[in-house]
Design an enzyme around this catalytic site. Structure first.
Site, PDB file in Angstrom:
ATOM      1  N   ALA A  60      88.075  89.442  21.498  1.00 11.59           N
ATOM      2  CA  ALA A  60      87.381  90.400  22.370  1.00 11.59           C
ATOM      3  C   ALA A  60      87.207  91.711  21.621  1.00 11.59           C
ATOM      4  O   ALA A  60      88.062  92.092  20.821  1.00 11.59           O
ATOM      5  CB  ALA A  60      88.224  90.626  23.617  1.00 11.59           C
ATOM      6  N   GLY A  99      90.123  86.026  21.712  1.00 14.10           N
ATOM      7  CA  GLY A  99      89.016  85.453  22.470  1.00 14.10           C
ATOM      8  C   GLY A  99      88.194  84.475  21.636  1.00 14.10           C
ATOM      9  O   GLY A  99      87.603  83.532  22.182  1.00 14.10           O
ATOM     10  N   GLU A 102      89.909  81.382  21.905  1.00 12.47           N
ATOM     11  CA  GLU A 102      89.770  80.901  23.292  1.00 12.47           C
ATOM     12  C   GLU A 102      88.399  80.257  23.531  1.00 12.47           C
ATOM     13  O   GLU A 102      88.290  79.302  24.308  1.00 12.47           O
ATOM     14  CB  GLU A 102      90.030  82.056  24.272  1.00 12.47           C
ATOM     15  CG  GLU A 102      91.520  82.437  24.280  1.00 12.47           C
ATOM     16  CD  GLU A 102      91.799  83.711  25.058  1.00 12.47           C
ATOM     17  OE1 GLU A 102      91.152  84.734  24.781  1.00 12.47           O
ATOM     18  OE2 GLU A 102      92.661  83.674  25.955  1.00 12.47           O
ATOM     19  N   GLU A 122      96.946  88.415  20.473  1.00 14.10           N
ATOM     20  CA  GLU A 122      96.795  89.472  21.483  1.00 14.10           C
ATOM     21  C   GLU A 122      98.030  90.350  21.612  1.00 14.10           C
ATOM     22  O   GLU A 122      97.920  91.553  21.854  1.00 14.10           O
ATOM     23  CB  GLU A 122      96.458  88.846  22.853  1.00 14.10           C
ATOM     24  CG  GLU A 122      95.004  88.396  22.991  1.00 14.10           C
ATOM     25  CD  GLU A 122      94.729  86.990  22.474  1.00 14.10           C
ATOM     26  OE1 GLU A 122      95.579  86.450  21.738  1.00 14.10           O
ATOM     27  OE2 GLU A 122      93.671  86.429  22.804  1.00 14.10           O
TER      28      GLU A 122
HETATM   29  C1  3H9 Z   1      91.437  89.454  22.740  1.00 13.80           C
HETATM   30  O1  3H9 Z   1      90.749  88.701  22.121  1.00 13.80           O
HETATM   31  C2  3H9 Z   1      91.675  89.358  24.214  1.00 13.80           C
HETATM   32  C3  3H9 Z   1      91.246  88.043  24.788  1.00 13.80           C
HETATM   33  O2  3H9 Z   1      92.310  87.115  24.774  1.00 13.80           O
HETATM   34  C4  3H9 Z   1      90.863  88.185  26.231  1.00 13.80           C
HETATM   35  C5  3H9 Z   1      89.632  88.922  26.544  1.00 13.80           C
HETATM   36  C6  3H9 Z   1      89.277  88.883  27.994  1.00 13.80           C
HETATM   37  N1  3H9 Z   1      87.500  94.456  18.239  1.00 13.80           N
HETATM   38  O3  3H9 Z   1      90.226  94.188   9.952  1.00 13.80           O
HETATM   39  P1  3H9 Z   1      88.969  94.499   9.247  1.00 13.80           P
HETATM   40  C7  3H9 Z   1      86.596  95.829  13.379  1.00 13.80           C
HETATM   41  S1  3H9 Z   1      92.191  90.787  21.979  1.00 13.80           S
HETATM   42  C8  3H9 Z   1      86.786  95.478  17.752  1.00 13.80           C
HETATM   43  O4  3H9 Z   1      88.958  95.664   8.334  1.00 13.80           O
HETATM   44  P2  3H9 Z   1      89.182  92.103   7.675  1.00 13.80           P
HETATM   45  C9  3H9 Z   1      87.558  96.724  12.612  1.00 13.80           C
HETATM   46  O5  3H9 Z   1      87.946  97.826  13.393  1.00 13.80           O
HETATM   47  C10 3H9 Z   1      91.629  90.685  20.282  1.00 13.80           C
HETATM   48  N2  3H9 Z   1      86.646  95.711  16.437  1.00 13.80           N
HETATM   49  O6  3H9 Z   1      88.385  93.222   8.481  1.00 13.80           O
HETATM   50  C11 3H9 Z   1      86.723  97.104  11.419  1.00 13.80           C
HETATM   51  O7  3H9 Z   1      85.817  98.108  11.836  1.00 13.80           O
HETATM   52  P3  3H9 Z   1      85.303  99.248  10.821  1.00 13.80           P
HETATM   53  C12 3H9 Z   1      92.460  89.723  19.504  1.00 13.80           C
HETATM   54  C13 3H9 Z   1      87.262  94.891  15.593  1.00 13.80           C
HETATM   55  O8  3H9 Z   1      88.155  91.270   7.045  1.00 13.80           O
HETATM   56  C14 3H9 Z   1      85.925  95.834  11.148  1.00 13.80           C
HETATM   57  O9  3H9 Z   1      85.919  95.105  12.368  1.00 13.80           O
HETATM   58  N3  3H9 Z   1      92.012  89.709  18.147  1.00 13.80           N
HETATM   59  C15 3H9 Z   1      88.019  93.804  16.039  1.00 13.80           C
HETATM   60  O10 3H9 Z   1      90.260  92.731   6.849  1.00 13.80           O
HETATM   61  C16 3H9 Z   1      86.504  94.975  10.048  1.00 13.80           C
HETATM   62  O11 3H9 Z   1      87.860  94.697  10.370  1.00 13.80           O
HETATM   63  C17 3H9 Z   1      92.661  90.353  17.147  1.00 13.80           C
HETATM   64  O12 3H9 Z   1      93.669  90.983  17.353  1.00 13.80           O
HETATM   65  C18 3H9 Z   1      88.135  93.598  17.437  1.00 13.80           C
HETATM   66  N4  3H9 Z   1      88.843  92.573  17.968  1.00 13.80           N
HETATM   67  O13 3H9 Z   1      89.964  91.263   8.794  1.00 13.80           O
HETATM   68  C19 3H9 Z   1      92.042  90.232  15.777  1.00 13.80           C
HETATM   69  N5  3H9 Z   1      88.523  93.146  14.973  1.00 13.80           N
HETATM   70  O14 3H9 Z   1      84.495  98.527   9.805  1.00 13.80           O
HETATM   71  C20 3H9 Z   1      91.772  91.592  15.190  1.00 13.80           C
HETATM   72  C21 3H9 Z   1      88.074  93.817  13.880  1.00 13.80           C
HETATM   73  O15 3H9 Z   1      84.507 100.142  11.726  1.00 13.80           O
HETATM   74  N6  3H9 Z   1      91.077  91.559  13.930  1.00 13.80           N
HETATM   75  N7  3H9 Z   1      87.309  94.861  14.247  1.00 13.80           N
HETATM   76  O16 3H9 Z   1      86.541  99.887  10.288  1.00 13.80           O
HETATM   77  C22 3H9 Z   1      91.627  91.162  12.750  1.00 13.80           C
HETATM   78  O17 3H9 Z   1      92.744  90.696  12.704  1.00 13.80           O
HETATM   79  C23 3H9 Z   1      90.823  91.353  11.493  1.00 13.80           C
HETATM   80  O18 3H9 Z   1      89.791  92.278  11.772  1.00 13.80           O
HETATM   81  C24 3H9 Z   1      90.178  90.079  10.902  1.00 13.80           C
HETATM   82  C25 3H9 Z   1      89.256  90.497   9.713  1.00 13.80           C
HETATM   83  C26 3H9 Z   1      91.292  89.168  10.377  1.00 13.80           C
HETATM   84  C27 3H9 Z   1      89.349  89.371  11.917  1.00 13.80           C
END
Ligand code: 3H9
Length: 691
Positions: A60, A99, A102, A122
């Site tokens: 999400a 998400g 999911e 999460e």
């Molecule tokens: C969820 O899913 C809730 C659901 O269960 C229910 C919903 C109803 N949102 O990390 P990076 C941005 S909770 C917004 O440097 P990488 C990040 O800020 C979510 N933005 O890249 C950055 O922005 P900027 C559960 C996000 O290649 C850019 O993307 N998910 C999100 O080193 C690049 O990110 C997580 O906790 C997000 N969810 O790593 C996963 N994710 O360029 C969170 C990233 O402006 N994400 N951004 O600085 C990660 O773990 C890593 O980003 C990922 C890529 C491994 C995907």
């Protein structure tokens, strides 16, 4: 456009397309909902959903979490996908998190590519899976794997996901493989929601939940979301699917609005925003680094740089030093092999890129030198003079000093503009924080080089100005000073350590000192003797400890005892020593509770940090948060020191500091920044220097 779709015969293709990580925002949810209707209207026989680029979907869009949820909600979208008469197949091309995972779990079938990872992280954002993760994962891969994924947030590799039966197959081209799936076979797959929850006898259930809760109590003490996630999984075992989904959703929404989730989101985005300031020139390409000093810190920096593929010339003073340095690097390489981070050929490649020498001319070709020698101004000045003479005038020279004046170190060389501070934290190859210290004469090119190195090393860079201890050690010094005052006034090292562990630190200040050695703080205090305000209360207990050889773990005795080099045990002699010092100082010791300990130590840090902000040593409260969390173990789930201060409220903080200021106006001199915030009602995070 967040979702693109196309068709080829009876196969529909839906691509999650929201660069850079396909975060699931409102537009993507709406696009998926439309795709469900489209596939049904077109009477397709399957829909293959995949992610554009390298990621399936990162979950999400957490930037939406500050506001009220926007329709269509993800659980409803996934419900529509799952119940559609057109079966969906997730072709998981890369990471599928939160998400994103999911979405995949709600599809009829999942096929993973080699780079896929599936995770429910999460809890690392202070929430629980909110779109079916708590209920669908356990139906597909069993209770224990699901609990591990949900409670600890650790993703499964593609192979592990296949072994756990979370994905049906592992294929090089998951989209093509999804196309090849036999239609009859696909239609026979039971939708996840119709699967029964895992079955076990009551004792096995109880044991599984007890084990995970015990592990959480240790690893995630103080955090709300992991325990709540486990509760929801457990409750779901005896509920109808729809009822369990409603519980999951309400828990998710409650936690999303809570302080811990706000704090963890703040850390998530702050970490990613830690980058070189805009407008810096391009940094020179880094291929060879010189490191001066092969002790613990120098060896860690060398190992980290070698691991990146850089060549390193490690400089020492004499042949004994060269042997010691080689030994230290070999130990780190051996550790890397033992932990499976390196194989034998990788280890050989690291060694091949390393030169250890006592001849500074060996570093003539390096673009950057990092001095990590003994913390003495005279020693550092000598080293910088030698580097100045041996290296190209274009090379950047950095000092890893923890406290010393970078400007004074730079003053002795021909071009002080090429000098900056690069303050690593031990162990340098593991700790993520890097303070980049901007001296009065430091050039933008030198700063850009520091940020470029941080990026290569995947560190969290924070720009700091010059002062004693920069951002982190200056705050930490005040923390230790206040702890020593509590000690003489009535506390014990273990009371204080326990109180701070209760706050969320992995270790309290005295256990940390035992680990790093009490001689470090001692040397620092001697350096500060000349400039210390004589009216400032000084507690000599730590000095006496050093004089008595109680240097910490390395001496098997410090604030605690470590019999046989093993775990810590309390030492009643310390209490005698403290009581005696209190008598010398005419202090009447009193009972001090854990709440007071926590409050005084945190207030001391906040006041110092506010001065650091006011003096421009730190650029923002966000930077202070990063330093305290990544360098000093401040609990991440409290969002870092200044975020926490804003959560408590500046007005309340100021009121408490003013009360302490009455008793000791020198140590508790209220920071003008705090006073300003309290007066204007501005949060610390929004404070800016007047004018
Ligand atoms: C969820 O899913 C809730 C659901 O269960 C229910 C919903 C109803 N949102 O990390 P990076 C941005 S909770 C917004 O440097 P990488 C990040 O800020 C979510 N933005 O890249 C950055 O922005 P900027 C559960 C996000 O290649 C850019 O993307 N998910 C999100 O080193 C690049 O990110 C997580 O906790 C997000 N969810 O790593 C996963 N994710 O360029 C969170 C990233 O402006 N994400 N951004 O600085 C990660 O773990 C890593 O980003 C990922 C890529 C491994 C995907």
């Amino acid at each position: 456009m967040s979702v693109t779709r196309s068709r080829d015969g009876l196969t529909g293709y839906v691509t999650l397309d929201n660069p850079p990580v396909n975060a699931i925002g409102r537009a993507m949810r709406a696009g998926l909902m439309e795709a469900v209707a489209w596939a049904e209207a077109e009477k397709l026989d399957r829909v293959i959903v995949t992610g554009a680029g390298k990621v399936f979907a990162a979950g999400a869009d957490a930037r939406e979490f500050d506001g009220a949820p926007l329709e269509p909600y993800l659980p409803d979208v996934l419900d529509a996908i799952e119940r559609s008469f057109v079966p969906w197949i997730a072709a998981i091309n890369g990471v599928a998190l939160g998400g994103g995972a999911e979405i995949a779990l709600a599809c009829r079938m999942r096929i993973a590519g080699p780079r896929a990872q599936i995770g429910l992280p999460e809890v690392t954002l202070g929430v629980i899976p909110g779109a079916g993760g708590t209920q669908r994962a356990m139906r597909l891969c069993g209770l224990e794997t699901a609990l591990e994924m949900i409670a600890f947030g650790k993703p499964l590799s593609a192979r592990a996901a296949r072994d756990a039966k979370l994905v049906y197959a592992l294929e090089d081209d998951p989209v093509e493989a999804a196309f090849m799936v036999n239609t009859e076979e696909l239609l026979c797959v039971v939708p996840t929601w119709e699967l029964p929850p895992p079955e076990m006898d009551a004792a096995a259930f109880a044991a599984a939940f007890a084990a995970v809760r015990a592990k959480l109590a240790k690893r995630s003490a103080g955090q709300v979301a992991p325990m709540r996630a486990v509760d929801v999984v457990e409750a779901g075992l005896s509920m109808e699917f729809a009822e369990a989904m409603a519980l999951e959703r309400s828990t998710f929404l409650e936690l999303k609005g809570g302080e811990q989730s706000r704090a963890l989101r703040h850390m998530f985005f702050s970490e990613r925003a830690a980058k070189a300031p805009a407008g810096l020139p391009a940094a020179p390409e880094l291929t060879q680094i010189a490191v001066v000093g092969g002790g613990t810190m120098g060896a860690g920096i060398t190992y980290a740089c070698l691991s990146l593929g850089l060549s390193v010339v490690l400089l020492e003073t004499d042949s004994d030093g060269v042997d010691r340095a080689r030994h230290n690097i070999d130990a780190l390489i051996a550790q890397g092999v033992k932990r499976g981070r390196l194989d034998d050929s990788g280890a050989e490649a690291l060694r091949a890129r390393l030169v250890v020498s006592d001849d500074y001319d060996a570093a003539a070709g390096a673009e950057l030198a990092i001095e990590a020698a003994f913390e003495s101004m005279a020693v550092k000045k000598q080293i910088f003079a030698k580097l100045d003479a041996a290296m190209s005038p274009d090379a950047i020279l950095a000092t890893n000093t923890s406290y010393l004046d970078v400007d004074e170190i730079a003053a002795g060389i021909k071009h002080p503009s090429r000098v900056l501070g690069l303050h690593f934290f031990a162990p340098a190859h593991i700790m993520r924080l890097l303070e980049i210290v901007n001296g009065a004469q430091t050039s933008e090119r030198a700063l850009a080089t520091g940020f470029a190195l941080a990026k290569l090393l995947k560190k969290v860079p924070v720009l700091a100005g010059v002062c004693d201890g920069f951002i982190g050690n200056r705050i930490y010094t005040r923390y230790k000073e206040e702890a020593d005052i509590l000690l003489i006034d009535g506390s014990t090292p273990w009371d204080i350590d326990e109180a701070m562990e209760g706050f969320g630190y992995a270790m309290g200040p005295y256990e940390v000192q035992d680990l790093s050695g009490l001689d470090i703080g001692f040397a620092n205090r001697r350096r500060q003797d000349a400039s210390r305000d004589p009216n400032r209360r000084y507690i000599p207990i730590a000095d006496r400890m050093v004089n008595e050889g109680r240097l910490g773990r390395k001496a098997s005795v410090g604030w605690y005892r470590y019999p046989g080099g093993g775990g810590k045990v309390l030492d009643p002699l310390i209490e005698d020593l403290i009581t005696e010092e209190a008598r010398f100082a005419k202090v009447k010791r009193r009972e001090i509770g854990a709440d007071e300990i926590r409050e005084r130590l945190v207030l001391a840090m906040v006041n110092e940090a506010a001065d650091i902000l006011g003096e421009g040593i730190a650029q923002s409260t966000r930077d202070i948060d990063l330093v305290t969390v990544f360098g000093y173990g401040f609990p991440r789930w409290r969002g870092g020191l200044m975020h926490y201060a804003d959560t408590v409220g500046v007005a309340q903080i100021v009121e408490k500091i003013r009360a302490l200021e009455v008793v000791d106006p020198v140590i508790w001199k209220l920071s003008p920044v705090l006073a300003d915030c309290a007066e204007t009602g501005v949060a610390l995070a929004d404070w800016s220097k007047p004018g």
